[in-house]
Design an enzyme around this catalytic site. Structure first.
Site, PDB file in Angstrom:
ATOM      1  N   ASN A 152       0.867  -1.182   0.000  1.00 28.95           N
ATOM      2  CA  ASN A 152       0.000   0.000   0.000  1.00 28.95           C
ATOM      3  C   ASN A 152       0.901   1.229   0.000  1.00 28.95           C
ATOM      4  O   ASN A 152       1.543   1.528   1.004  1.00 28.95           O
ATOM      5  CB  ASN A 152      -0.884  -0.027   1.262  1.00 28.95           C
ATOM      6  N   TRP A 153       0.943   1.899  -1.144  1.00 33.41           N
ATOM      7  CA  TRP A 153       1.848   3.057  -1.256  1.00 33.41           C
ATOM      8  C   TRP A 153       1.268   4.311  -0.621  1.00 33.41           C
ATOM      9  O   TRP A 153       1.942   5.329  -0.540  1.00 33.41           O
ATOM     10  CB  TRP A 153       2.177   3.321  -2.732  1.00 33.41           C
ATOM     11  N   LYS A 154      -0.013   4.261  -0.232  1.00 32.95           N
ATOM     12  CA  LYS A 154      -0.671   5.450   0.340  1.00 32.95           C
ATOM     13  C   LYS A 154      -0.469   6.653  -0.590  1.00 32.95           C
ATOM     14  O   LYS A 154      -0.419   6.472  -1.797  1.00 32.95           O
ATOM     15  CB  LYS A 154      -0.138   5.729   1.751  1.00 32.95           C
ATOM     16  N   GLY A 201       2.989  -1.294   4.200  1.00 34.94           N
ATOM     17  CA  GLY A 201       2.965   0.124   3.850  1.00 34.94           C
ATOM     18  C   GLY A 201       4.354   0.601   3.469  1.00 34.94           C
ATOM     19  O   GLY A 201       4.824   0.380   2.356  1.00 34.94           O
ATOM     20  N   GLY A 202       5.043   1.223   4.424  1.00 39.83           N
ATOM     21  CA  GLY A 202       6.343   1.854   4.176  1.00 39.83           C
ATOM     22  C   GLY A 202       7.332   0.984   3.407  1.00 39.83           C
ATOM     23  O   GLY A 202       7.971   1.459   2.449  1.00 39.83           O
ATOM     24  N   SER A 229       3.695  -2.337  10.192  1.00 35.46           N
ATOM     25  CA  SER A 229       5.151  -2.378  10.368  1.00 35.46           C
ATOM     26  C   SER A 229       5.790  -3.702   9.962  1.00 35.46           C
ATOM     27  O   SER A 229       6.748  -4.151  10.603  1.00 35.46           O
ATOM     28  CB  SER A 229       5.516  -2.007  11.815  1.00 35.46           C
ATOM     29  N   HIS A 243      -9.412   1.058   5.039  1.00 36.53           N
ATOM     30  CA  HIS A 243      -8.113   1.230   5.713  1.00 36.53           C
ATOM     31  C   HIS A 243      -8.326   2.171   6.901  1.00 36.53           C
ATOM     32  O   HIS A 243      -9.132   3.105   6.827  1.00 36.53           O
ATOM     33  CB  HIS A 243      -7.092   1.818   4.736  1.00 36.53           C
ATOM     34  N   GLU A 258      -5.113  -5.088  10.710  1.00 37.10           N
ATOM     35  CA  GLU A 258      -4.082  -4.072  10.904  1.00 37.10           C
ATOM     36  C   GLU A 258      -4.327  -3.337  12.215  1.00 37.10           C
ATOM     37  O   GLU A 258      -5.128  -2.381  12.256  1.00 37.10           O
ATOM     38  CB  GLU A 258      -4.114  -3.058   9.758  1.00 37.10           C
ATOM     39  N   GLU A 262      -6.754   4.584   7.958  1.00 31.04           N
ATOM     40  CA  GLU A 262      -6.563   6.014   7.665  1.00 31.04           C
ATOM     41  C   GLU A 262      -7.810   6.605   6.999  1.00 31.04           C
ATOM     42  O   GLU A 262      -8.122   7.777   7.192  1.00 31.04           O
ATOM     43  CB  GLU A 262      -5.303   6.209   6.795  1.00 31.04           C
ATOM     44  N   GLY A 295       2.831   2.065  10.666  1.00 37.69           N
ATOM     45  CA  GLY A 295       3.816   3.139  10.503  1.00 37.69           C
ATOM     46  C   GLY A 295       4.559   3.502  11.775  1.00 37.69           C
ATOM     47  O   GLY A 295       5.231   4.531  11.824  1.00 37.69           O
TER      48      GLY A 295
HETATM   49  C1  PEP Z   1      -0.591   0.123   6.083  1.00 32.83           C
HETATM   50  O1  PEP Z   1      -0.748   1.319   5.986  1.00 32.83           O
HETATM   51  O2  PEP Z   1      -1.459  -0.627   5.601  1.00 32.83           O
HETATM   52  C2  PEP Z   1       0.595  -0.392   6.760  1.00 32.83           C
HETATM   53  C3  PEP Z   1       0.580  -1.623   7.167  1.00 32.83           C
HETATM   54  O3  PEP Z   1       1.649   0.488   6.920  1.00 32.83           O
HETATM   55  P1  PEP Z   1       3.117   0.153   7.523  1.00 32.83           P
HETATM   56  O4  PEP Z   1       3.565  -1.159   6.928  1.00 32.83           O
HETATM   57  O5  PEP Z   1       3.980   1.293   7.089  1.00 32.83           O
HETATM   58  O6  PEP Z   1       2.956   0.050   9.009  1.00 32.83           O
END
Ligand code: PEP
Length: 242
Positions: A8-10, A222-223, A201, A93, A163, A95, A169
């Site tokens: 997920n590049w957001k 994500g990241g 994470s 999600h 999640e 967010e 993050g």
């Molecule tokens: C996400 O936003 O779905 C996520 C899991 O982010 P991260 O891996 O950066 O915690």
């Protein structure tokens, strides 16, 4: 069932970032993954990513509107995402739930829209730190599943992403026991073999352990999905079946 490693590049990535997807594809061509691989870039890059052609990497979206078309300025329908080559869409999600006030009912409507357009819905659930500390994590996730997963969910049209919000993050992750416990709980709530991804994470240093836990059907990253080398290392740790 094959695991899925989804990125997920957001709200990250410009045209030049497509090179990361090309690099992922190149690595996967020389070292084929035994899992499915999906990248969800921002909507502005979906067409570009699809047209650049990256064998082994499917392209998805991060959100959709419940309606197929209409006066919804700035929104994108599931049909539009499908039209530009997406095969899946993330809905609910945390967010989106937090910053856009999305309710379970809206998330369910978005998941139904994804199915209508022929997309796989990746439905996210997860508790806050306060809810976990209050011993409410399972109740919250069950409530989110009940409200956000429409009737008719199958192993092909739906994927669940667990999640924990406090792990997204932050570099913090639940213990292996906490992940196993919640995935087992979600498995019981779903009453089916729908894949359950863990997200929060996930990085090369913890992916092997997390992906080998029971009922973990892959990861939503994500990241670490923004970088081809980190992401493909995570992909390498996927398990042949879950
Ligand atoms: C996400 O936003 O779905 C996520 C899991 O982010 P991260 O891996 O950066 O915690």
């Amino acid at each position: 069932m094959r695991q899925l490693i989804a990125g997920n590049w957001k709200m990250n990535g410009l045209t030049e970032s497509i090179v990361e997807i090309a690099l992922m594809s190149r690595t996967l061509t020389t070292k084929p993954a035994h899992c499915d691989v999906l990248i969800c870039p921002p909507a502005t890059l979906i067409s570009h990513a699809v047209q650049s052609g990256a064998p082994g990497v499917a392209i998805g979206a991060q959100d959709c509107h419940p309606e197929p078309s209409g006066a919804f300025t700035g929104d994108l329908s599931a049909e539009m995402l499908r039209d530009c080559g997406a095969t899946a869409v993330i809905v609910g999600h945390s967010e989106r739930r937090q910053y856009h006030g999305e309710t379970d009912a809206l998330v369910a409507a978005k998941a139904s829209a994804a199915w209508r357009a022929g997309l796989t819905a990746i439905i996210c659930v997860g508790e806050t730190l306060l809810e976990r500390e209050a011993g409410q994590a399972k109740i919250i996730c069950k409530r989110q599943l009940t409200g956000s997963v429409p009737r008719g969910a199958t192993t092909t049209n739906t994927i669940i992403a667990y999640e924990p919000i406090w792990a997204i993050g932050t570099g913090k992750t639940p213990t292996n026991e906490e992940i196993s416990d919640m995935h087992a709980h979600i498995r019981i709530c779903l009453g089916s073999r729908i894949r359950i991804l863990y997200g929060g994470s996930v990085k090369p240093s913890n992916a092997r352990e997390i992906l080998s836990l029971p009922n973990v059907g892959g990861a939503l990253v994500g990241g670490a999905s923004l970088n081809a080398s980190e992401f493909t290392t995570i992909v390498e740790f996927s398990q042949p079946s879950s």
